[in-house]
Each structure stands twice: as C-alpha cells, then as structure tokens.
Design an enzyme around this catalytic site. Structure first.
Site, short mmCIF file in Angstrom:
data_model
loop_
_atom_site.label_atom_id
_atom_site.label_comp_id
_atom_site.label_asym_id
_atom_site.label_seq_id
_atom_site.Cartn_x
_atom_site.Cartn_y
_atom_site.Cartn_z
N SER A 1 0.67 -1.12 0.02
CA SER A 1 -0.10 0.06 0.21
C SER A 1 1.01 1.39 -0.09
O SER A 1 2.10 1.35 0.57
CB SER A 1 -0.79 0.03 1.08
OG SER A 1 -1.43 1.31 1.60
N TYR B 1 -2.39 -0.18 9.89
CA TYR B 1 -2.51 -0.80 8.73
C TYR B 1 -1.28 -0.57 7.73
O TYR B 1 -0.86 -1.65 7.26
CB TYR B 1 -3.40 0.01 7.95
CG TYR B 1 -3.90 -0.25 6.42
CD1 TYR B 1 -4.02 -1.62 6.37
CD2 TYR B 1 -3.37 0.64 5.43
CE1 TYR B 1 -4.28 -2.07 4.77
CE2 TYR B 1 -3.46 0.38 4.12
CZ TYR B 1 -4.09 -1.22 3.91
OH TYR B 1 -4.15 -1.34 2.56
#
Length: 335
Positions: free
Chosen positions: A127, A152
């Site tokens: 990501s 995350y």
C-alpha cells in the site's frame, strides 16, 4: 496458468479475476466474505464470477491455515496473488488485532503454503500507506519507509519484510505492489468516492478532512489490474545491480521486487469533489474538518520502476474514472 487469487470477492480481486479468466487462465478465488463492509456488494461481485468457465471458489480466511493449505493442495496453483487483507487506515485505530490476524498471521500462512509447494511467483498487495510520515514527493520505491503512521501501514510494511525473508531463504519469487488510492466501479463503500456519492445523492453533507487540501494519487481500477497482470507475468530473479553496500528497499540479491502502482498525477481532494459534482449534476454540502489521525497529507507515486520493468504506467484521468464510477453506482443502486 492456474492462479490462486485471495480476496477474490473484493474490489481489486474480482476485477483481476475477470481479466485472468478472460485471457484463459484458471482461477481459484479465496475470500472469507467478512462484514467489514456490506457483504451484499461482495456477493454481487462474486455472482458475476461464478458462471465464468475456469473459476472456482473457496470461502475461508487466511488465518485458517488448514483451509488455505487444502485450497493449495486441491487446486495446485502455478502462481498466487494475495489481495485478501484487513483494509482501511481509520479502522486500524479501532480494531488493531484484525490487522495482525489477517495481514500478518494470514500472510505468514500464504508464504508457508507457497514455500512448501514450489509456487512460481507470489504477488501481494502492499500500500502507499507504507510511506507514512515521508514528505519527499513523489514517493519512490527507493525511499526508506520506516515511519508508518497507522497499524495498517505497519502491517503492509511487515508483509514486504516477510516476503523478502522468504525470497532470500527459500528462493520464493515475490513481488509487492504498493497501490495508490484505488477507485472505480464496484469500489469499496468505505472509500471517499463511494461515501461522497451516497451522501450527495441523499442530500446529506460530506465530511471533507484536512479542509480538502490534501492530494491523492487516485488510480483507476482498470489501471491497477493491468499493473498486477504485468507484474504477475514477470517473475523476478536476483537483481544483478543490487549493491549490499548501498542497498535499496526495491530489489535484492534475492528474487524480490517492490513497485508503486499509481496514476503519477496527484489531485487535490477539493478538485476530486468538483469532478464528482459535475458527474452527479449536484453540489455537495461540505463539512470541512482537520486531518484525521493515521492519514497523510499527500500521496504521489513515482512509477518509473514499474515502467522500466513492465513497460506500463497508469493513465486514466479522474474525470474519466469518476464518470465510470457514477454510471456504475446509479445503475447498481438504481438512483
């Protein structure tokens, strides 16, 4: 090829599966269909895949090691694309354990299954969040990413480190893909475009964080999928130019690579909202709010490594991509 796609009922996974089947690959989809967001949307994506020849499906979690290994053993994939993960930056502030379970324990199960079955290539979702507190733009895969600002992001950086370890120790070819703000038809309801569209059509105000001043490298779903396929087809080997005295995070003496997949063209959030208003034919009532914890002010992908190695870079402008999303949304929800 025989390709196992985890997260196959997800936004990117379902579109990738369609493309792989269309070109003649066999795909085993693997997804737990959890309720992090509306499962009916996942069911609808899956319903489009189920009739396709060459597609089969297993409902299970990455954390369920027995189910995952059984799927590997019955399907015998050549290559694996791991897109299943607990997504979302803000949710990681509320439920951090979900990220450890799915994104770290689950990813270890993927690595182990690939290692013991001689998988040709593992491609996995990282990501743009890994860039965290970095402010040098554009973000390059050559940059250090040691300052995450959400769990995350930490879990995705951890995946890259774990993958490198398995590439180094066991010769497992791995490629990590840092996706930048993916949007488009069949998108995730927790993402800004989906939330904004729903509220504007309902006549409700939208929450605009950082007063709309932050920028995002919004990347259209078809461009993301093309990047995944290009990298899936290119099995990495050891980088002959890798210098252990001047190491880069992007490659290795092991069969390991990391790429950005982004539009290479950041757009300010207020401009993105203007495009959406034009497509909807309605103005938004905006609640201007400060930047949220875990968010970053700007993202901007340097895709030179992707272009160099695959000959590809995303090109879809936001006015085209948002228009396609609005057309899909109005058709799917009948509004």
């Amino acid at each position: 090829m025989r390709v196992l796609v985890t997260g196959a009922a997800g936004f990117i996974g379902s579109k990738l599966t369609e493309r792989l089947i269309a070109r003649g690959d066999e795909v085993l989809g693997y997804d737990n269909l959890n309720d992090y967001y509306d499962p009916t949307l996942k069911d609808a994506r899956l319903a489009r895949l189920t009739p396709l020849p060459g597609f089969s499906f297993v409902k299970a979690s990455l954390e369920d090691r027995d189910a995952l290994e059984a799927a590997f053993d019955s399907f015998k994939p050549d290559r694996v694309v791991n897109l299943a993960a607990q997504a979302g930056v803000r949710y990681s502030l509320e439920n951090p354990r979900a990220y450890i379970d799915s994104n770290i324990v689950g990813f270890l199960n993927i690595l182990e299954a690939c290692r013991h079955r001689g998988i040709e290539h593992l491609v996995y979702a990282s990501s743009s969040s890994v860039y965290g507190a970095n402010r040098k733009l554009p973000f390059s895969v050559e940059d250090s990413v040691d300052h995450p600002v959400s769990l995350y992001a930490t879990s995705k950086k951890t995946n890259e480190l774990m993958a490198h370890t398995y590439s180094h120790l066991f010769g497992l070819p791995t490629t990590g893909l840092r996706f930048f703000t993916v949007y488009g038809p069949w998108g995730r309801p927790d993402m800004a475009l989906f939330l904004f569209t729903k509220k504007i059509l309902a006549g409700e105000p939208i929450d605009v964080f950082n007063h709309g001043k932050h920028t995002r490298d919004f990347t259209y779903i078809d461009d993301i999928v093309e990047g995944v396929i290009r990298t899936l087809d290119r099995v990495p080997g050891p980088d002959p130019a890798y210098d252990p005295l001047n190491p880069t995070p992007a490659s290795s003496s092991a069969p390991y690579r990391v790429y950005n997949i982004g539009n290479n063209n950041p757009v300010e959030l207020l401009r993105y909202i203007e495009v959406l208003e034009d497509c909807l034919g309605r103005k938004a009532e905006k609640r201007l709010l400060p930047l949220q914890p875990g968010d970053v002010p700007d993202t901007y992908a340097d895709v030179s490594a992707l272009t160099r190695d695959t000959g590809y870079q995303p090109t879809t402008p936001v006015d085209v991509g948002v228009k396609h999303f609005v057309e899909w949304y109005r058709g799917f929800y009948g509004v």
